[in-house]
Write an enzyme that holds these catalytic residues in place. Structure first.
Site, PDB file in Angstrom:
ATOM      1  N   ASP A  14      -7.027  10.771  -4.736  1.00 31.55           N
ATOM      2  CA  ASP A  14      -5.976  10.757  -4.333  1.00 31.55           C
ATOM      3  C   ASP A  14      -4.764  11.137  -5.146  1.00 31.55           C
ATOM      4  OD1 ASP A  14      -6.720   8.843  -1.564  1.00 31.55           O
ATOM      5  OD2 ASP A  14      -8.481   9.153  -3.069  1.00 31.55           O
ATOM      6  N   ASN A  44      -1.994  10.072   0.134  1.00 23.76           N
ATOM      7  CA  ASN A  44      -0.851   9.765  -0.561  1.00 23.76           C
ATOM      8  C   ASN A  44       0.118  10.315  -1.179  1.00 23.76           C
ATOM      9  OD1 ASN A  44      -3.923   8.063  -1.714  1.00 23.76           O
ATOM     10  ND2 ASN A  44      -2.401   7.257  -0.070  1.00 23.76           N
ATOM     11  N   HIS A 103      -3.965   7.675   5.837  1.00 21.13           N
ATOM     12  CA  HIS A 103      -2.722   7.473   6.047  1.00 21.13           C
ATOM     13  C   HIS A 103      -2.812   9.412   6.060  1.00 21.13           C
ATOM     14  CE1 HIS A 103      -1.949   4.046   4.544  1.00 21.13           C
ATOM     15  NE2 HIS A 103      -2.850   4.241   3.467  1.00 21.13           N
TER      16      HIS A 103
END
Length: 271
Positions: free
Chosen positions: A8, A40, A68
């Site tokens: 990430d 992210n 996300h």
């Protein structure tokens, strides 16, 4: 072939660490292809076109998503032309795709994102879905298969490793942002429970620590934010595949903003 996977990437600090280190690492390790998790990238939530172009310009070749994936709605239009995948166990009508097939050194390489169940949004059963997809790829003769399992529970990641280890090249855990020390090669499959974030290391999972602490101490939440200044880390797995798509060597790199570099080799296991 030599590939790399970055977990990430969190906000601008994470992007800056990629900008600072990736080009040199591509040369030093003679990397043929680099994969990273994008969910992210843009201020901690989702991915914008601007930041996608930025990271591709730094030397990332393809990117995987997670829960996300949809936070920046402009991503809907990017899936058709950018090397991006979202979790494959989202409904088929969801924008984008969960499988990307590319050619590296004359070999087909399949890149898959799959999302776990525990604490995650509603989606199809990840274990059944990934089993079906990998079975289909193997029937078509695809040998080089890399999977990003974006999940909270370590048990889900380990179980998936046992389900897939004889049929895929690598399974990398993302989402928790905390790197684990269990990098291994199991029956020719590279595995780590979580690669760990690239970004701020001195807050809470890459975010400013104020709101997480407030939430834990009072039960009152707020908007998670990326610190303007922080201490940073870059984390990446480098792995080498043979002609049959089996991992023969793997190494974890951790680079700190202080210049310190830590390397650890994968332990070879046979379960």
């Amino acid at each position: 072939m030599r590939l790399a996977f970055i977990g990430d990437i969190v906000g601008k600090p994470g992007r800056e660490m990629v900008a600072k280190h990736l080009a040199g690492l591509r040369d030093a390790y003679k990397l043929d292809f680099v994969i990273a998790n994008y969910e992210n990238v843009s201020h901690g939530f989702g991915l914008t076109k601007k930041n996608a172009d930025e990271l591709l310009g730094y030397g990332i070749d393809a990117m995987t998503g997670g829960n996300h994936s949809w936070d920046k709605k402009e991503i809907f239009q990017l899936f058709d032309t950018y090397p991006l995948v979202r979790p494959i166990n989202y409904p088929d009508k969801s924008p984008g795709k969960g499988l990307l097939e590319v050619e590296v050194l004359g070999e087909k390489v399949a890149i898959i994102s799959v999302m776990g169940n525990y604490t995650m949004p509603m989606a199809d059963n990840p274990f059944i879905k990934i089993d079906e997809v990998v079975t289909g790829l193997k029937k078509r003769g695809v040998k080089h298969i890399v999977v990003d399992i974006h999940a909270e529970a370590t048990s889900e990641k380990l179980a998936m490793m046992h389900i897939l280890k004889s049929r895929i090249s690598a399974l990398f855990g993302t989402h928790t942002h905390i790197g684990t020390d269990d990098l291994m090669i199991v029956d020719g499959c590279c595995y780590v429970t979580d690669v760990g974030l690239t970004g701020c290391r001195d807050g809470v999972i890459g975010m400013d620590k104020k709101i997480p602490i407030q939430r834990f101490m009072t039960g009152i939440g707020g908007h998670f934010d990326i610190p303007k200044k922080c201490q940073t880390i870059f984390q990446m797995i480098v792995f080498e595949l043979d002609s049959e798509g089996r991992t023969v060597k793997a190494e974890k790199l951790k680079i700190y903003d202080s210049g310190e570099i830590f390397k650890s080799n994968a332990r070879v296991e046979n379960y």
